[in-house]
Design an enzyme around this catalytic site. Structure first.
Site, PDB file in Angstrom:
ATOM      1  N   GLU A   1       9.321   1.878  10.907  1.00  0.00           N
ATOM      2  CA  GLU A   1      10.396   2.807  10.530  1.00  0.00           C
ATOM      3  C   GLU A   1       9.771   4.199  10.493  1.00  0.00           C
ATOM      4  O   GLU A   1       9.069   4.550   9.542  1.00  0.00           O
ATOM      5  CB  GLU A   1      10.974   2.421   9.161  1.00  0.00           C
ATOM      6  CG  GLU A   1      11.632   1.044   9.129  1.00  0.00           C
ATOM      7  CD  GLU A   1      12.939   0.960   9.919  1.00  0.00           C
ATOM      8  OE1 GLU A   1      13.375   1.990  10.459  1.00  0.00           O
ATOM      9  OE2 GLU A   1      13.491  -0.144  10.013  1.00  0.00           O
TER      10      GLU A   1
ATOM     11  N   LYS B   1       0.880  -1.175   0.000  1.00  0.00           N
ATOM     12  CA  LYS B   1       0.000   0.000   0.000  1.00  0.00           C
ATOM     13  C   LYS B   1       0.915   1.222   0.000  1.00  0.00           C
ATOM     14  O   LYS B   1       1.387   1.676   1.042  1.00  0.00           O
ATOM     15  CB  LYS B   1      -0.895  -0.021   1.248  1.00  0.00           C
ATOM     16  CG  LYS B   1      -2.248   0.628   1.091  1.00  0.00           C
ATOM     17  CD  LYS B   1      -2.222   2.078   0.717  1.00  0.00           C
ATOM     18  CE  LYS B   1      -1.790   2.960   1.867  1.00  0.00           C
ATOM     19  NZ  LYS B   1      -1.592   4.381   1.447  1.00  0.00           N
TER      20      LYS B   1
ATOM     21  N   GLU C   1       9.427  17.299  13.297  1.00  0.00           N
ATOM     22  CA  GLU C   1      10.000  17.170  11.952  1.00  0.00           C
ATOM     23  C   GLU C   1       9.367  18.190  11.009  1.00  0.00           C
ATOM     24  O   GLU C   1       8.135  18.254  10.916  1.00  0.00           O
ATOM     25  CB  GLU C   1       9.606  15.823  11.360  1.00  0.00           C
ATOM     26  CG  GLU C   1      10.358  14.634  11.769  1.00  0.00           C
ATOM     27  CD  GLU C   1       9.902  13.445  10.917  1.00  0.00           C
ATOM     28  OE1 GLU C   1      10.708  12.940  10.147  1.00  0.00           O
ATOM     29  OE2 GLU C   1       8.738  13.026  11.026  1.00  0.00           O
TER      30      GLU C   1
ATOM     31  N   CYS D   1      14.316  10.996   6.288  1.00  0.00           N
ATOM     32  CA  CYS D   1      14.165  10.769   7.730  1.00  0.00           C
ATOM     33  C   CYS D   1      15.490  10.809   8.475  1.00  0.00           C
ATOM     34  O   CYS D   1      15.526  11.105   9.664  1.00  0.00           O
ATOM     35  CB  CYS D   1      13.491   9.427   7.954  1.00  0.00           C
ATOM     36  SG  CYS D   1      14.360   8.084   7.126  1.00  0.00           S
TER      37      CYS D   1
ATOM     38  N   GLY E   1       2.347   5.725  12.879  1.00  0.00           N
ATOM     39  CA  GLY E   1       2.924   4.495  13.450  1.00  0.00           C
ATOM     40  C   GLY E   1       2.217   4.091  14.739  1.00  0.00           C
ATOM     41  O   GLY E   1       1.926   2.913  14.956  1.00  0.00           O
TER      42      GLY E   1
ATOM     43  N   SER F   1       5.207   8.432   9.346  1.00  0.00           N
ATOM     44  CA  SER F   1       5.334   9.319  10.500  1.00  0.00           C
ATOM     45  C   SER F   1       5.067   8.570  11.807  1.00  0.00           C
ATOM     46  O   SER F   1       4.360   7.549  11.830  1.00  0.00           O
ATOM     47  CB  SER F   1       4.345  10.472  10.355  1.00  0.00           C
ATOM     48  OG  SER F   1       3.035   9.955  10.288  1.00  0.00           O
TER      49      SER F   1
HETATM   50  P1  NAD Z   1       2.552   9.238   6.730  1.00  0.00           P
HETATM   51  O1  NAD Z   1       2.686   8.645   8.082  1.00  0.00           O
HETATM   52  O2  NAD Z   1       1.668  10.386   6.535  1.00  0.00           O
HETATM   53  O3  NAD Z   1       2.028   8.101   5.700  1.00  0.00           O
HETATM   54  C1  NAD Z   1       2.721   6.887   5.521  1.00  0.00           C
HETATM   55  C2  NAD Z   1       1.769   5.829   4.988  1.00  0.00           C
HETATM   56  O4  NAD Z   1       0.787   5.503   5.972  1.00  0.00           O
HETATM   57  C3  NAD Z   1       0.989   6.232   3.748  1.00  0.00           C
HETATM   58  O5  NAD Z   1       0.969   5.143   2.854  1.00  0.00           O
HETATM   59  C4  NAD Z   1      -0.392   6.532   4.303  1.00  0.00           C
HETATM   60  O6  NAD Z   1      -1.425   6.409   3.358  1.00  0.00           O
HETATM   61  C5  NAD Z   1      -0.512   5.474   5.370  1.00  0.00           C
HETATM   62  N1  NAD Z   1      -1.490   5.714   6.446  1.00  0.00           N
HETATM   63  C6  NAD Z   1      -1.914   6.918   6.924  1.00  0.00           C
HETATM   64  N2  NAD Z   1      -2.769   6.719   7.960  1.00  0.00           N
HETATM   65  C7  NAD Z   1      -2.873   5.375   8.139  1.00  0.00           C
HETATM   66  C8  NAD Z   1      -3.569   4.546   9.065  1.00  0.00           C
HETATM   67  N3  NAD Z   1      -4.323   5.062  10.032  1.00  0.00           N
HETATM   68  N4  NAD Z   1      -3.439   3.211   8.956  1.00  0.00           N
HETATM   69  C9  NAD Z   1      -2.649   2.664   8.005  1.00  0.00           C
HETATM   70  N5  NAD Z   1      -1.963   3.392   7.094  1.00  0.00           N
HETATM   71  C10 NAD Z   1      -2.066   4.735   7.172  1.00  0.00           C
HETATM   72  O7  NAD Z   1       4.047   9.555   6.246  1.00  0.00           O
HETATM   73  P2  NAD Z   1       4.552  10.321   4.943  1.00  0.00           P
HETATM   74  O8  NAD Z   1       4.133  11.754   5.024  1.00  0.00           O
HETATM   75  O9  NAD Z   1       4.235   9.544   3.726  1.00  0.00           O
HETATM   76  O10 NAD Z   1       6.132  10.214   5.119  1.00  0.00           O
HETATM   77  C11 NAD Z   1       6.882  11.071   5.922  1.00  0.00           C
HETATM   78  C12 NAD Z   1       7.221  10.417   7.236  1.00  0.00           C
HETATM   79  O11 NAD Z   1       7.874   9.167   7.028  1.00  0.00           O
HETATM   80  C13 NAD Z   1       8.190  11.253   8.050  1.00  0.00           C
HETATM   81  O12 NAD Z   1       7.787  11.209   9.398  1.00  0.00           O
HETATM   82  C14 NAD Z   1       9.515  10.523   7.878  1.00  0.00           C
HETATM   83  O13 NAD Z   1      10.446  10.752   8.898  1.00  0.00           O
HETATM   84  C15 NAD Z   1       9.054   9.103   7.834  1.00  0.00           C
HETATM   85  N6  NAD Z   1      10.034   8.228   7.190  1.00  0.00           N
HETATM   86  C16 NAD Z   1      10.729   7.343   7.972  1.00  0.00           C
HETATM   87  C17 NAD Z   1      11.686   6.517   7.398  1.00  0.00           C
HETATM   88  C18 NAD Z   1      12.458   5.527   8.228  1.00  0.00           C
HETATM   89  O14 NAD Z   1      13.066   4.637   7.645  1.00  0.00           O
HETATM   90  N7  NAD Z   1      12.483   5.638   9.547  1.00  0.00           N
HETATM   91  C19 NAD Z   1      11.925   6.578   6.029  1.00  0.00           C
HETATM   92  C20 NAD Z   1      11.201   7.486   5.262  1.00  0.00           C
HETATM   93  C21 NAD Z   1      10.253   8.306   5.849  1.00  0.00           C
END
Ligand code: NAD
Length: 488
Positions: free
Chosen positions: A263, A188, A394, A297, A246, A242
């Site tokens: 992650e 997804k 962030e 990240c 998470g 995020s």
């Molecule tokens: P986000 O958390 O907004 O979305 C990530 C994914 O989660 C998307 O596919 C989204 O559709 C899905 N999602 C949203 N709500 C959900 C729910 N309730 N249940 C299940 N899935 C859901 O993150 P983003 O804006 O796409 O990415 C940025 C974030 O990702 C930043 O916080 C960044 O630090 C983090 N990030 C971490 C790593 C790592 O390896 N630690 C790597 C890349 C990005």
């Protein structure tokens, strides 16, 4: 309309069939031009359930295949991505806003390399033999010399839910090791840029990965991800995104005791000690400041600098910002492209406003760049204290903050005073001292005098930055359950 990129119209892959979104489609917007790149399927909850059920049905057959056979298919996926690189690069640049440099050198090649890596890693035996161990007699059984082996079994069905910044790289970092270990997967991708992920899944299908083993559902909101996490057919959720999302996923997944790999976000401390080589510090900070418009990240976004070197660091960063042209990602001279969406830019600008209201001083940038189209944020440097909003949350944009300290204990305390703990950095001319400081930092990864990473090393976060580790062979093990088998 921009020139057509990709092989669309796009459909989801569910149980070996290409299907339209149960709820229609939605537009994917180019962050640089604000034009529609293509339509992506809008999944219904039924689509998600069908994908999870197909994965459940297909997984035992996939796990029963010889590892060499799985490896052969993964290698074919890698070869095809490399072969289609000239098509992947413009597509990924259109949907993510990545610059030519980032799009062509990191996004698609890194995805292809991950498939190649896990094809090879998956050929190695995963079992872990233990030395025979003498066991005393108990009321349960007579004593004896007990032999054991730890069988690493696939977890089952993995839901791979990913972030937008490196869509196919993040996806490949989950899909390739999960498949190599014998799992079936439902992907997804992030709502903003799922097109190149759909292309990779098309390739998985075309090279002959059996139906149901790989599936993909896409959608503009949280619904598809939520349905996957709740699905009784899913055994593990591997999530990159995020920390807030998470927490929501971890909470829901706990109800059915799903395995999770989290992650999450980061707010990397870059601790600059009094004896640091400042040119190295500036190179390290500046290279990540503008890289992919700060949407990474692992970025060192909190420069925590010994007061005796503070002015030099600020001057060096100010000069570096002048060498970071902002603009069209297709222009070879551009260093900082757009950020992903208008909504994200509004969030970043609101965070900047709040930081300033709380006392942050804008040293560099802070204003929206004067560019007609596209979601741009200028490289921005804020002088703050560690309680400021800008030091705690962030931005996920080209914004870093700088904080002075007077002695190393204070510097370490400031670095650790963060909800996050993903990737920290220490700069010092004394490597042994830097190493001792690194061991006191609450972060899953620490770079000493470098922003370079070791892709073979375990990668993951302390505290709100996540649970579990991927990367290298650790990434393969993350998609297995340890089953201990003993005999006399
Ligand atoms: P986000 O958390 O907004 O979305 C990530 C994914 O989660 C998307 O596919 C989204 O559709 C899905 N999602 C949203 N709500 C959900 C729910 N309730 N249940 C299940 N899935 C859901 O993150 P983003 O804006 O796409 O990415 C940025 C974030 O990702 C930043 O916080 C960044 O630090 C983090 N990030 C971490 C790593 C790592 O390896 N630690 C790597 C890349 C990005």
């Amino acid at each position: 309309m921009t020139q057509k990129v990709g092989t669309g119209p796009y459909r989801q892959l569910i149980g070996g069939e290409f299907v339209d979104g149960g709820k229609g489609s939605y537009a994917i917007v180019n962050p640089a031009t604000e034009e529609v790149v293509a339509e992506a399927p809008e999944a219904s909850v039924d689509d998600v359930e069908a994908a999870a059920a197909a994965a459940k049905a297909a997984q035992p057959g996939w796990a029963a295949l010889k590892p060499e056979k799985r490896a052969e298919l993964l290698k074919k996926v890698s070869d095809r991505i490399f072969a289609e690189m000239a098509d992947f690069v413009p597509l990924i640049i259109s949907e993510t806003g990545a610059t030519l440099n980032v799009g062509s050198r990191m996004q698609a090649p890194a995805c292809a390399s991950r498939f190649a890596y896990y094809a090879e890693a998956g050929r190695q035996p995963l079992d872990l033999p233990l030395a025979p161990s003498p066991m005393a007699e108990t009321p349960l059984a007579p004593g004896g010399l007990i032999s054991s082996v730890v069988n690493r079994a696939p977890v089952g069905v993995v839901a791979a839910i990913t972030s937008y910044n490196f869509p196919i790289t993040n996806m490949a970092g989950k899909l390739a090791p999960a498949l190599a270990a014998g799992n079936a997967v439902v992907v997804k991708p992030a709502p903003q840029d799922p097109l190149s992920c759909l292309e990779v899944l098309r390739i998985c299908h075309e090279v002959g990965i059996p139906e149901g083993v790989v599936n993909i559902v896409t959608g503009s909101g949280a619904e598809a991800g939520q349905a996957l996490v709740a699905s009784p057919n899913v055994d593990m959720v591997s999530f990159t995104g995020s920390s807030g999302v998470g927490v929501a996923i971890q909470t829901e997944a706990a109800k059915t005791m799903k395995r999770t790999l989290m992650e999450l976000g980061g707010k990397g401390a870059c601790l600059v000690l009094a004896d640091a080589e400042i040119p190295k510090v500036i190179t390290g900070l500046a290279s990540v400041w503008g890289f992919h418009s700060g949407q990474i990240c692992t970025a060192p976004t909190r420069a925590i600098v010994h007061r005796s070197r503070y002015d030099e660091v600020v001057a060096g960063l100010t000069a570096a910002a002048g060498r970071m042209p902002v603009g069209d990602p297709l222009d070879k001279t551009t260093v900082v492209g757009p950020i992903i969406t208008d909504t994200h830019r509004a969030r970043v600008e609101a965070m900047l406003e709040r930081s300033v209201a709380e006392g942050a001083e804008v040293l560099v940038g802070g204003e929206r760049p004067d560019i007609d189209k596209g979601f741009y944020v200028a490289p921005t440097l804020l002088a703050v204290d560690n309680a400021n909003h800008g030091a705690r949350e962030e931005f996920f944009a080209p914004v870093i903050v700088v904080i002075p300290f007077d002695d190393d204990e204070e510097g370490i305390a400031i670095a650790n005073d963060s909800p996050y703990g993903l990737y920290d950095y220490v700069y010092s001319a004394d490597v042994n001292k830097a190493y001792q400081v690194a061991k006191r930092l609450e972060a899953g990864n620490v770079g000493l005098n470098t922003a370079q990473r070791n892709m073979e090393a375990p990668f993951g976060g302390f505290k709100m930055s996540g649970i579990g580790r991927d990367g290298g062979i650790f990434g393969l093990h993350a998609y297995t359950e340890m089953q201990t088998i003993v005999w006399t």
